[in-house]
Design a protein around this motif. Structure first.
Motif, PDB file in Angstrom:
ATOM      1  N   MET A 128       0.846  -1.181   0.000  1.00 28.21           N
ATOM      2  CA  MET A 128       0.000   0.000   0.000  1.00 28.21           C
ATOM      3  C   MET A 128       0.891   1.242   0.000  1.00 28.21           C
ATOM      4  N   PRO A 129       0.507   2.268  -0.755  1.00 27.51           N
ATOM      5  CA  PRO A 129       1.294   3.496  -0.816  1.00 27.51           C
ATOM      6  C   PRO A 129       1.405   4.155   0.561  1.00 27.51           C
ATOM      7  N   GLU A 130       2.442   4.969   0.697  1.00 28.15           N
ATOM      8  CA  GLU A 130       2.688   5.711   1.936  1.00 28.15           C
ATOM      9  C   GLU A 130       1.517   6.644   2.247  1.00 28.15           C
ATOM     10  N   ALA A 131       1.280   6.891   3.524  1.00 24.79           N
ATOM     11  CA  ALA A 131       0.148   7.712   3.965  1.00 24.79           C
ATOM     12  C   ALA A 131       0.242   9.152   3.472  1.00 24.79           C
ATOM     13  N   ILE A 132      -0.909   9.719   3.178  1.00 32.11           N
ATOM     14  CA  ILE A 132      -1.034  11.133   2.839  1.00 32.11           C
ATOM     15  C   ILE A 132      -0.746  11.934   4.108  1.00 32.11           C
ATOM     16  N   LYS A 133      -0.146  13.095   3.945  1.00 36.38           N
ATOM     17  CA  LYS A 133       0.137  13.964   5.091  1.00 36.38           C
ATOM     18  C   LYS A 133      -0.699  15.237   4.956  1.00 36.38           C
ATOM     19  N   LEU A 134      -1.234  15.718   6.079  1.00 28.41           N
ATOM     20  CA  LEU A 134      -2.094  16.897   6.066  1.00 28.41           C
ATOM     21  C   LEU A 134      -1.685  17.831   7.195  1.00 28.41           C
ATOM     22  N   ARG A 135      -1.694  19.123   6.905  1.00 27.22           N
ATOM     23  CA  ARG A 135      -1.502  20.183   7.898  1.00 27.22           C
ATOM     24  C   ARG A 135      -2.567  21.235   7.674  1.00 27.22           C
ATOM     25  N   ALA A 136      -3.052  21.794   8.760  1.00 30.09           N
ATOM     26  CA  ALA A 136      -4.036  22.873   8.653  1.00 30.09           C
ATOM     27  C   ALA A 136      -3.629  24.003   9.580  1.00 30.09           C
ATOM     28  N   SER A 137      -3.851  25.224   9.125  1.00 28.77           N
ATOM     29  CA  SER A 137      -3.641  26.404   9.963  1.00 28.77           C
ATOM     30  C   SER A 137      -4.803  27.355   9.696  1.00 28.77           C
ATOM     31  N   TRP A 138      -5.101  28.188  10.671  1.00 27.60           N
ATOM     32  CA  TRP A 138      -6.252  29.069  10.569  1.00 27.60           C
ATOM     33  C   TRP A 138      -5.845  30.525  10.680  1.00 27.60           C
ATOM     34  N   GLN A 139      -6.579  31.350   9.967  1.00 29.63           N
ATOM     35  CA  GLN A 139      -6.517  32.792  10.143  1.00 29.63           C
ATOM     36  C   GLN A 139      -7.972  33.234  10.197  1.00 29.63           C
ATOM     37  N   GLU A 140      -8.410  33.548  11.407  1.00 32.80           N
ATOM     38  CA  GLU A 140      -9.817  33.835  11.692  1.00 32.80           C
ATOM     39  C   GLU A 140     -10.648  32.610  11.323  1.00 32.80           C
ATOM     40  N   ASP A 141     -11.629  32.721  10.435  1.00 36.04           N
ATOM     41  CA  ASP A 141     -12.485  31.563  10.124  1.00 36.04           C
ATOM     42  C   ASP A 141     -12.080  30.855   8.821  1.00 36.04           C
ATOM     43  N   ILE A 142     -10.891  31.147   8.312  1.00 35.68           N
ATOM     44  CA  ILE A 142     -10.424  30.522   7.075  1.00 35.68           C
ATOM     45  C   ILE A 142      -9.260  29.588   7.390  1.00 35.68           C
ATOM     46  N   ALA A 143      -9.384  28.342   6.951  1.00 34.67           N
ATOM     47  CA  ALA A 143      -8.327  27.351   7.165  1.00 34.67           C
ATOM     48  C   ALA A 143      -7.513  27.204   5.889  1.00 34.67           C
ATOM     49  N   GLU A 144      -6.202  27.146   6.059  1.00 31.90           N
ATOM     50  CA  GLU A 144      -5.337  26.758   4.949  1.00 31.90           C
ATOM     51  C   GLU A 144      -5.015  25.285   5.172  1.00 31.90           C
ATOM     52  N   ILE A 145      -5.346  24.461   4.195  1.00 29.53           N
ATOM     53  CA  ILE A 145      -5.105  23.025   4.288  1.00 29.53           C
ATOM     54  C   ILE A 145      -4.034  22.661   3.273  1.00 29.53           C
ATOM     55  N   ARG A 146      -2.984  21.981   3.761  1.00 24.45           N
ATOM     56  CA  ARG A 146      -1.881  21.547   2.904  1.00 24.45           C
ATOM     57  C   ARG A 146      -1.808  20.031   2.925  1.00 24.45           C
ATOM     58  N   LEU A 147      -1.716  19.452   1.737  1.00 25.78           N
ATOM     59  CA  LEU A 147      -1.659  18.001   1.574  1.00 25.78           C
ATOM     60  C   LEU A 147      -0.401  17.611   0.840  1.00 25.78           C
ATOM     61  N   MET A 148       0.235  16.551   1.295  1.00 29.15           N
ATOM     62  CA  MET A 148       1.329  15.946   0.543  1.00 29.15           C
ATOM     63  C   MET A 148       0.911  14.517   0.273  1.00 29.15           C
ATOM     64  N   MET A 149       0.847  14.169  -1.012  1.00 29.93           N
ATOM     65  CA  MET A 149       0.384  12.846  -1.420  1.00 29.93           C
ATOM     66  C   MET A 149       1.562  12.045  -1.975  1.00 29.93           C
ATOM     67  N   PRO A 150       2.192  11.209  -1.143  1.00 28.73           N
ATOM     68  CA  PRO A 150       3.324  10.424  -1.620  1.00 28.73           C
ATOM     69  C   PRO A 150       2.934   9.530  -2.803  1.00 28.73           C
ATOM     70  N   HIS A 151       3.639   9.690  -3.905  1.00 30.97           N
ATOM     71  CA  HIS A 151       3.375   8.914  -5.113  1.00 30.97           C
ATOM     72  C   HIS A 151       4.549   9.123  -6.070  1.00 30.97           C
ATOM     73  N   PRO A 152       4.971   8.091  -6.805  1.00 34.99           N
ATOM     74  CA  PRO A 152       6.132   8.242  -7.698  1.00 34.99           C
ATOM     75  C   PRO A 152       5.903   9.185  -8.880  1.00 34.99           C
ATOM     76  N   MET A 153       4.664   9.304  -9.351  1.00 36.81           N
ATOM     77  CA  MET A 153       4.326  10.224 -10.440  1.00 36.81           C
ATOM     78  C   MET A 153       5.266  10.086 -11.639  1.00 36.81           C
ATOM     79  N   GLU A 154       5.360   8.897 -12.179  1.00 42.74           N
ATOM     80  CA  GLU A 154       6.184   8.647 -13.377  1.00 42.74           C
ATOM     81  C   GLU A 154       5.467   9.133 -14.632  1.00 42.74           C
ATOM     82  N   THR A 155       6.212   9.803 -15.514  1.00 43.53           N
ATOM     83  CA  THR A 155       5.630  10.376 -16.735  1.00 43.53           C
ATOM     84  C   THR A 155       5.498   9.371 -17.870  1.00 43.53           C
ATOM     85  N   GLY A 156       6.268   8.290 -17.809  1.00 41.27           N
ATOM     86  CA  GLY A 156       6.305   7.351 -18.927  1.00 41.27           C
ATOM     87  C   GLY A 156       7.357   7.747 -19.949  1.00 41.27           C
ATOM     88  N   GLN A 157       8.126   8.796 -19.673  1.00 42.05           N
ATOM     89  CA  GLN A 157       9.145   9.273 -20.605  1.00 42.05           C
ATOM     90  C   GLN A 157      10.569   9.080 -20.080  1.00 42.05           C
TER      91      GLN A 157
END
Length: 106
Positions: free
Chosen positions: A1-30
């Motif tokens: 199974m692929p490595e776990a997704i990572k998530l971070r969230a931070s807030w400024q008043e009522d707005i959350a910034e959500i950051r995701l890192m999705m581990p994946h090799p992302m090969e182009t085929g080239q």
């Protein structure tokens, strides 16, 4: 199974910034394998979704031009600490990764 997704969230008043890192090799085929000289088969995330408490926040479609282990950031209004965030991706080989997070306090 692929490595776990990572998530971070931070807030400024009522707005959350959500950051995701999705581990994946992302090969182009080239890219060629340095040992065999043959092309490495394309392998990349095609679609992903991010939901908060069952409500879809973001839906994305990717292609081969995205770098390995893609990092995404977006803003969401009304997302609070304690909310459940679900992240799902599906790649071009039919592999799926699904992770669930509970947002930590501010």
């Amino acid at each position: 199974m692929p490595e776990a997704i990572k998530l971070r969230a931070s807030w400024q008043e009522d707005i959350a910034e959500i950051r995701l890192m999705m581990p994946h090799p992302m090969e182009t085929g080239q890219r060629k394998d340095p040992e065999s000289g043959k092309l490495v088969a394309a392998h990349f995330i095609e679609t992903f979704t991010v939901s908060a408490n069952g409500q879809e926040l973001v839906r994305g479609q990717l292609n081969t031009s995205i770098a390995r282990n893609p990092l995404f950031s977006f803003y969401a209004r009304g997302v609070r600490p304690g909310d459940r965030i679900d992240v799902v991706w599906i790649d071009n080989k039919g592999e799926t990764r699904r992770d669930q997070f509970i947002l930590a306090s501010k």
